[in-house]
Design a protein around this motif. Structure first.
Motif, PDB file in Angstrom:
ATOM      1  N   ILE A 140       0.759  -1.178   0.062  1.00  0.00           N
ATOM      2  CA  ILE A 140       0.041  -0.012  -0.038  1.00  0.00           C
ATOM      3  C   ILE A 140       0.997   1.431  -0.086  1.00  0.00           C
ATOM      4  CG2 ILE A 140      -1.755   1.166   1.182  1.00  0.00           C
ATOM      5  CD1 ILE A 140      -2.578  -1.404   2.468  1.00  0.00           C
ATOM      6  N   CYS A 141       0.818   1.865  -0.907  1.00  0.00           N
ATOM      7  CA  CYS A 141       1.509   3.283  -1.140  1.00  0.00           C
ATOM      8  C   CYS A 141       0.481   4.574  -0.999  1.00  0.00           C
ATOM      9  CB  CYS A 141       2.385   3.440  -2.589  1.00  0.00           C
ATOM     10  SG  CYS A 141       3.262   2.146  -2.836  1.00  0.00           S
ATOM     11  N   TYR A 142       1.041   5.517  -0.152  1.00  0.00           N
ATOM     12  CA  TYR A 142       0.161   6.653   0.146  1.00  0.00           C
ATOM     13  C   TYR A 142       1.119   7.949   0.069  1.00  0.00           C
ATOM     14  CZ  TYR A 142       1.797   6.812   4.741  1.00  0.00           C
ATOM     15  OH  TYR A 142       2.705   7.100   5.842  1.00  0.00           O
ATOM     16  N   GLY A 143       0.335   9.137  -0.099  1.00  0.00           N
ATOM     17  CA  GLY A 143       1.149  10.263  -0.136  1.00  0.00           C
ATOM     18  C   GLY A 143       1.056  11.128   1.200  1.00  0.00           C
ATOM     19  N   GLU A 144       1.973  11.353   1.822  1.00  0.00           N
ATOM     20  CA  GLU A 144       2.270  11.868   3.090  1.00  0.00           C
ATOM     21  C   GLU A 144       1.124  13.043   3.226  1.00  0.00           C
ATOM     22  OE1 GLU A 144       6.273  10.415   5.106  1.00  0.00           O
ATOM     23  OE2 GLU A 144       6.187  12.338   3.544  1.00  0.00           O
ATOM     24  N   ASN A 145       1.236  14.041   2.106  1.00  0.00           N
ATOM     25  CA  ASN A 145       0.442  15.252   2.046  1.00  0.00           C
ATOM     26  C   ASN A 145      -0.635  15.240   1.158  1.00  0.00           C
ATOM     27  OD1 ASN A 145       2.422  16.522   3.936  1.00  0.00           O
ATOM     28  ND2 ASN A 145       3.638  16.731   1.838  1.00  0.00           N
ATOM     29  N   ASP A 146      -1.192  13.974   1.125  1.00  0.00           N
ATOM     30  CA  ASP A 146      -2.494  13.903  -0.025  1.00  0.00           C
ATOM     31  C   ASP A 146      -3.652  14.289   0.759  1.00  0.00           C
ATOM     32  OD1 ASP A 146      -4.196  12.781  -1.768  1.00  0.00           O
ATOM     33  OD2 ASP A 146      -3.436  11.064  -1.967  1.00  0.00           O
ATOM     34  N   ASP A 147      -4.350  15.332   0.265  1.00  0.00           N
ATOM     35  CA  ASP A 147      -5.664  15.789   0.780  1.00  0.00           C
ATOM     36  C   ASP A 147      -6.833  15.432  -0.033  1.00  0.00           C
ATOM     37  OD1 ASP A 147      -5.332  17.104  -1.607  1.00  0.00           O
ATOM     38  OD2 ASP A 147      -5.750  19.159  -0.829  1.00  0.00           O
ATOM     39  N   LEU A 148      -6.579  14.531  -0.805  1.00  0.00           N
ATOM     40  CA  LEU A 148      -7.789  13.865  -1.579  1.00  0.00           C
ATOM     41  C   LEU A 148      -8.039  12.519  -0.953  1.00  0.00           C
ATOM     42  CD1 LEU A 148      -9.964  13.972  -3.793  1.00  0.00           C
ATOM     43  CD2 LEU A 148      -8.215  12.946  -5.303  1.00  0.00           C
ATOM     44  N   VAL A 149      -7.110  11.636  -0.937  1.00  0.00           N
ATOM     45  CA  VAL A 149      -6.936  10.479  -0.215  1.00  0.00           C
ATOM     46  C   VAL A 149      -6.030  10.237   0.677  1.00  0.00           C
ATOM     47  CG1 VAL A 149      -6.756   7.650  -0.492  1.00  0.00           C
ATOM     48  CG2 VAL A 149      -7.878   9.142  -2.232  1.00  0.00           C
ATOM     49  N   GLU A 150      -6.567  10.689   2.232  1.00  0.00           N
ATOM     50  CA  GLU A 150      -5.624  10.758   3.112  1.00  0.00           C
ATOM     51  C   GLU A 150      -5.007   9.632   3.654  1.00  0.00           C
ATOM     52  OE1 GLU A 150      -8.668  11.932   3.028  1.00  0.00           O
ATOM     53  OE2 GLU A 150      -8.845  13.973   3.754  1.00  0.00           O
ATOM     54  N   LYS A 151      -3.935   9.466   4.506  1.00  0.00           N
ATOM     55  CA  LYS A 151      -3.516   8.207   4.914  1.00  0.00           C
ATOM     56  C   LYS A 151      -4.252   7.523   5.622  1.00  0.00           C
ATOM     57  CE  LYS A 151       0.160   7.087   8.446  1.00  0.00           C
ATOM     58  NZ  LYS A 151       0.966   7.589   9.314  1.00  0.00           N
ATOM     59  N   GLU A 152      -5.260   7.998   6.493  1.00  0.00           N
ATOM     60  CA  GLU A 152      -6.101   7.248   7.252  1.00  0.00           C
ATOM     61  C   GLU A 152      -7.173   6.540   6.143  1.00  0.00           C
ATOM     62  OE1 GLU A 152      -4.833  10.615   9.445  1.00  0.00           O
ATOM     63  OE2 GLU A 152      -5.804  10.396   7.572  1.00  0.00           O
ATOM     64  N   THR A 153      -7.523   6.896   5.156  1.00  0.00           N
ATOM     65  CA  THR A 153      -8.276   6.270   4.037  1.00  0.00           C
ATOM     66  C   THR A 153      -7.652   5.137   3.294  1.00  0.00           C
ATOM     67  OG1 THR A 153      -9.407   8.551   3.783  1.00  0.00           O
ATOM     68  CG2 THR A 153      -9.843   6.792   2.330  1.00  0.00           C
ATOM     69  N   ALA A 154      -6.384   5.515   2.959  1.00  0.00           N
ATOM     70  CA  ALA A 154      -5.559   4.608   2.170  1.00  0.00           C
ATOM     71  C   ALA A 154      -5.096   3.421   3.014  1.00  0.00           C
ATOM     72  CB  ALA A 154      -4.420   5.314   1.653  1.00  0.00           C
ATOM     73  N   LEU A 155      -4.860   3.497   4.509  1.00  0.00           N
ATOM     74  CA  LEU A 155      -4.463   2.334   5.215  1.00  0.00           C
ATOM     75  C   LEU A 155      -5.537   1.870   6.315  1.00  0.00           C
ATOM     76  CD1 LEU A 155      -1.045   3.928   6.773  1.00  0.00           C
ATOM     77  CD2 LEU A 155      -1.553   2.820   4.587  1.00  0.00           C
ATOM     78  N   ALA A 156      -6.708   2.144   5.735  1.00  0.00           N
ATOM     79  CA  ALA A 156      -7.883   1.246   6.557  1.00  0.00           C
ATOM     80  C   ALA A 156      -7.711  -0.211   6.529  1.00  0.00           C
ATOM     81  CB  ALA A 156      -9.186   1.728   5.806  1.00  0.00           C
TER      82      ALA A 156
END
Length: 588
Positions: A445-461
């Motif tokens: 699972i890759c996520y963007g630390e400053n992603d304001d569209l798909v935030e960390k909490e949303t990606a790492l559910a």
């Protein structure tokens, strides 16, 4: 003496003529600047407001029937809540617009006062005419130079499948499957390497994953340029493809299975499924539907919303809507043939509404104005990065089938249950994140630390229910596809980086391939223990334990072919970013 007077008069007339000419030019610059300023403001506001008028038409059509299905008191209450919601949006719009104007005035008012004194007291520095000329250039840069740069970047941006470089490998009634070829002709694809299929986002389009291939900034080509057999699923034109217009979630899974069967048959290995943004959620659902059993043995998701109800931005925005109006019917378009689809432009507009502080038209206009300000009398060059991002934002939107929209809509309105069950079903079956662990599929699972569209909490559910490997990337939603897709960037996708030795998605794929070559069977990834396991104090059950850990194995370089083969070691020190020049648009 008479001649002296004549010379003096001539000199005075010349000075007067110069002053009149200078004043005339300044006045002309004033008028030119005012005209271009008005044009720019109207353009930015028009582009922002057009979806509003479209939404108003949909709203009127929906309410024409809904008003008779609800009690008058309920209708009155819902409209009062909607008024409150709209007033809040208006307040945010005005506040952000005034803040943008204030920021511009604070910077330029001081320069104007200084130019005024320099002119009337004949001091050194920028004069009034130079100040006005600079303002004119600034405005022209936004209203003429930037649009031209956006138009000019089109040949370099995206896949351009019409050129025949990337091979059309398979086709269904709804999708094409293209094989992405390396941009370097000396690099050869490993025909018996581990294949990968990319599932791009529906609304945002696939071309963002081929950002600038000629500049070595392309997510898809990051795999292909390492010799990985790389494929991407491309939607057919929804406006001319009835089968895609009425596609169901089950159709999506069947088509993906068909493509996986074809790819596995060609390369002799099971497929890694890689979803970007909304494509990641789709990939997960397709796997959990059991349709891809025996075909997919690894999963990569990048900035993908796995539980939209945890979103602080879009999720909270939807929650703030009165329940009656939080319905897909208010964004549904009816095509000439009678089929209904979700309006992609309207969905893109919703993303802007939830971020009005950054996306209001006045904010965007003055931000671009200041970033394109001339320096030392010279207008800055608009980078290819800025032009490509603007091209994507302005032109890459697509309508999508209602079934796919309903899937995303459910994920942002109905939370994943405590046992990991998703809010959607396929083939009459419930989908549960734990199915990934049961199938022993390694998941990055890759996520963007400053992603304001798909935030960390949303990606790492999913980590609340199963283990998965996690890789954070700096910046925002598209940085993985833009900034970090360059092979010499600090967080290049084929490298390890950071204090925890994170793996990029290409590195993850190469390590899986190396493990297959060594062991001859699928290998699970290094998991980050799930939050559920941490809470209970236990790890996986025996049935969920990976056979081996790919990241613990030494990577093995591919044997060189007759032509040049890209090294897969990826252990070198990170280089510098591969692009130069500033950008009037914040990347990622």
């Amino acid at each position: 003496m008479y001649n002296g007077i004549v010379d003096l008069n001539n000199s005075s007339m010349d000075t007067l003529s110069e002053e009149l000419a200078s004043g005339s030019k300044t006045f002309a610059d004033h008028m030119d600047a005012a005209q271009n300023l008005l044009t720019g403001l109207l353009k930015y506001n028009g582009e922002f407001s057009t979806p509003f008028f479209v939404a108003a038409v949909y709203f009127q059509a929906a309410e024409a029937s809904a008003v008779f299905k609800n009690l008058p008191a309920d209708t009155l209450r819902s409209y009062a809540e909607l008024l409150k919601f709209n007033l809040d949006l208006l307040s945010r719009y005005l506040t952000s617009s005034l803040s943008a104007i204030d920021a511009y005035n604070r910077q330029e008012l001081n320069a104007f006062v200084e130019a005024f004194y320099n002119t009337f007291f004949d001091l050194k520095g920028e004069k009034l005419d130079e100040f006005v000329s600079r303002q004119t250039k600034m405005i022209k840069n936004v209203t003429k130079k930037l649009p031209q740069a956006i138009s000019d970047i089109e040949p370099e941006y995206g896949f351009h499948f019409e050129r025949g470089v990337n091979i059309k490998f398979a086709e269904t009634d709804r999708f094409f499957l293209y094989q992405i070829m390396p941009t370097d002709p000396e690099i050869k694809v490993r025909e018996y390497g581990k294949p990968l299929i990319i599932i791009p986002p529906f609304v945002l389009g696939s071309n963002i994953l081929a950002f600038l291939p000629g500049e070595k900034r392309s997510y898809a080509h990051s795999f292909a340029n390492q010799g990985v057999p790389t494929y991407i699923r491309i939607m057919k034109d929804i406006q001319t493809t009835p089968a895609f217009q009425v596609m169901t979630r089950e159709d999506d899974a069947r088509d993906t299975r068909f493509f996986c069967e074809k790819v596995r048959k060609k390369h002799g290995k099971m497929v890694t499924l890689n979803g970007y943004c909304q494509g990641g959620y789709t990939a997960v659902c397709d796997i959990l539907s059991n349709e891809l059993d025996g075909l997919v043995d690894a999963l990569i998701t990048c900035v993908s919303p796995m539980d939209g109800t945890r979103s602080k931005g879009l999720g909270n925005f939807l929650k703030a809507l009165p329940p009656r109006f939080n319905d897909l019917i208010y964004g549904t378009k009816t095509l000439p043939n009678g089929n209904q689809v979700a309006d992609g432009n309207l969905m893109g507009w919703v993303y802007k509404l939830k971020s009005l502080e950054k996306e209001a038209p006045m904010v965007s206009f003055f931000r671009d104005l200041l970033m394109l300000a001339p320096v030392n009398g010279k207008s800055p060059e608009i980078s290819k990065t800025a032009a490509s991002l603007n091209y994507w934002l302005q032109k890459e939107r697509s309508d999508l089938p209602l079934s796919i929209t309903e899937m995303s809509f459910a994920s942002y309105n109905i939370p994943v249950t405590e046992d990991g069950t998703l809010p959607v079903e396929m083939f009459g079956r419930k989908l549960n994140f734990k199915g990934i662990a049961e199938k022993k599929i390694p998941w990055l699972i890759c996520y963007g630390e400053n992603d304001d569209l798909v935030e960390k909490e949303t990606a790492l559910a999913p980590l609340d229910y199963i283990d998965a490997e996690v890789t954070p990337f700096p910046k925002g939603h598209v940085a993985i596809a833009t900034s970090w897709s360059h092979p010499e960037s600090e967080f290049a996708l084929h490298k390890r980086f950071g204090k925890k030795n994170y793996r990029g998605p290409v590195r993850f794929q190469l390590d899986l391939e190396d493990a297959l070559e060594k062991s001859g069977r699928p290998v699970s990834a290094t998991p980050e223990k799930s939050r559920a396991a941490k809470r209970s104090g236990s790890g996986r059950s025996k049935s969920e334990t990976p056979d081996k850990v790919a990241s613990g194995m030494r990577t093995k370089k591919a044997k060189p072919a007759a032509s040049k083969v890209r090294s897969r070691a990826g252990s070198g020190s990170p280089g510098k970013a591969g692009s130069k020049g500033g950008s009037p648009v914040v990347e990622g």
